[in-house]
Design a protein around this motif. Structure first.
Motif, short mmCIF file in Angstrom:
data_model
loop_
_atom_site.label_atom_id
_atom_site.label_comp_id
_atom_site.label_asym_id
_atom_site.label_seq_id
_atom_site.Cartn_x
_atom_site.Cartn_y
_atom_site.Cartn_z
N ALA A 7 0.56 -1.21 -0.07
CA ALA A 7 0.37 -0.10 -0.25
C ALA A 7 0.30 1.23 0.33
N LEU A 8 0.25 1.97 -0.78
CA LEU A 8 1.22 3.33 -1.14
C LEU A 8 1.55 4.62 0.20
N SER A 9 1.62 5.20 1.06
CA SER A 9 1.75 5.48 2.56
C SER A 9 3.04 6.42 2.22
N ALA A 62 10.67 7.06 2.46
CA ALA A 62 11.16 5.58 2.00
C ALA A 62 11.99 5.63 0.07
N GLU A 63 12.01 5.66 -0.22
CA GLU A 63 11.73 5.72 -1.59
C GLU A 63 12.72 7.22 -2.01
N ALA A 64 12.27 7.73 -1.65
CA ALA A 64 13.07 9.50 -2.33
C ALA A 64 14.33 9.33 -1.55
N VAL A 65 14.56 8.73 0.01
CA VAL A 65 15.76 9.05 0.23
C VAL A 65 16.55 8.66 -0.74
N ARG A 66 15.91 7.64 -0.41
CA ARG A 66 17.36 6.01 -1.44
C ARG A 66 17.12 6.56 -2.97
N VAL A 108 1.33 13.61 -0.83
CA VAL A 108 2.49 14.91 -0.15
C VAL A 108 1.94 15.35 -0.79
N ALA A 109 1.62 16.83 -0.33
CA ALA A 109 0.91 18.24 -1.24
C ALA A 109 1.89 18.49 -2.76
N MET A 125 7.85 14.34 -8.30
CA MET A 125 7.02 13.28 -8.28
C MET A 125 6.43 12.40 -9.48
N ARG A 126 6.85 12.87 -10.86
CA ARG A 126 6.35 11.48 -11.72
C ARG A 126 7.96 10.37 -11.00
N GLY A 127 8.47 11.26 -11.53
CA GLY A 127 9.96 10.81 -11.66
C GLY A 127 9.81 8.79 -10.10
N LEU A 128 9.30 9.98 -9.44
CA LEU A 128 9.37 8.88 -7.57
C LEU A 128 8.27 7.83 -7.83
N GLY A 129 6.68 8.49 -8.85
CA GLY A 129 6.13 7.48 -8.85
C GLY A 129 6.19 6.66 -9.55
N THR A 130 6.79 6.45 -10.56
CA THR A 130 7.59 5.81 -11.38
C THR A 130 8.23 4.79 -10.53
N ARG A 131 9.18 4.80 -9.87
CA ARG A 131 9.83 3.94 -8.95
C ARG A 131 8.95 2.98 -8.13
N LEU A 132 7.69 3.60 -7.71
CA LEU A 132 6.96 3.17 -6.63
C LEU A 132 5.68 2.19 -7.53
N GLY A 133 5.59 2.12 -8.52
CA GLY A 133 4.63 1.81 -9.19
C GLY A 133 3.31 2.32 -9.43
N ALA A 134 3.49 3.69 -9.03
CA ALA A 134 1.93 4.38 -9.03
C ALA A 134 2.22 5.35 -10.14
#
Length: 239
Positions: free
Chosen positions: A23-25, A31-35, A65-66, A47-56
């Motif tokens: 689940a996305l939280s 945590a993924e942003a830090v990585r 996150v606003a 935000m787009r690149g991070l979403g891709t890494r998270l599969g979202a």
């Protein structure tokens, strides 16, 4: 972002795949942003690149996150959670402050991207991790005998020295990483240029001759330790 196609073309396979996706939280996003920042640096964060890494999709991230500025606030507080602060003890306050400073320096060098955002992030002092570590560091200084107002000044002095030194180190190490060279290689390549530049400056030549055969990493360690000891000597004289 369109949903990934299931391996088996069936609604049941697709639903099972969705249930297995974590689940996305906000915690997972941070945590993924830090990585991502550790691996690729601040310029790679979107935000787009991070979403891709998270599969979202980026839209899914915005539910937690606003905007990117908020995300930076969150990742900064996340890494502040790595700081070690010993328990307050009047007999060991210098050792405790030294450990705090060393831990802060190590945190910045582990996350070199932080060099460009620490001190520039919104209301960073309101982050729960930074509040907790600040409270504990103030307890160490109060136990040492500093009055409440003076303890704040003492803490700010230690933080200013530590962050200033570590941010410069992080910028230097980031430059080395971009060049693809090690510290030893960089020093070797600069030796002839440096010797030529300081020719006719005997004090500079003497200092360089004493240092240029030493391990660059050890020089950085010694420089930091010497400066911190000077700061602590000054604070101790104020007690």
């Amino acid at each position: 972002m369109p949903a990934a196609k299931p391996t088996v073309p069936s609604v049941w396979a697709r639903q099972r795949r969705q249930r297995e996706q974590p689940a996305l939280s906000q915690d997972r996003i941070v945590a993924e942003a830090v990585r991502l920042l550790d691996e690729e640096g601040l310029d790679a964060l979107s935000m787009r690149g991070l979403g891709t890494r998270l599969g979202a999709g980026a839209t899914s991230l915005y539910r937690h996150v606003a905007n990117k500025d908020e995300l930076i606030e969150l990742v900064v507080d996340e890494i502040y959670g790595e700081l070690r602060v010993p328990d307050a003890d009047p007999a060991t306050w210098r050792a405790a402050v030294t450990e705090c400073a060393q831990s802060l320096r190590a945190m910045i060098l582990r996350h070199p991207w932080s060099a460009t955002v620490l001190g520039q992030v919104g209301l960073a002092e309101l982050g729960p991790n930074l509040i907790d570590r600040s409270e504990r560091m103030l307890a160490v200084l109060h136990a040492a005998g500093f009055a409440p107002g003076t303890a704040d000044l003492a803490l700010n002095t230690v933080l200013a020295y530590t962050m200033g030194t570590a941010i410069s180190e992080a910028a230097y190490l980031s430059m080395l990483a971009r060049s693809g060279q090690t510290e030893d290689q960089w020093a070797d390549d600069l030796r002839a240029t440096t010797e030529q530049a300081i020719e006719g400056h005997p004090r500079m030549q003497e200092g360089y001759a004493a240092l240029h055969e030493q391990d660059p990493r050890q020089i950085r360690e010694d420089n930091f330790t010497y400066g911190l000891e000077c700061v602590l000597d000054g604070l101790q004289a104020r007690l």
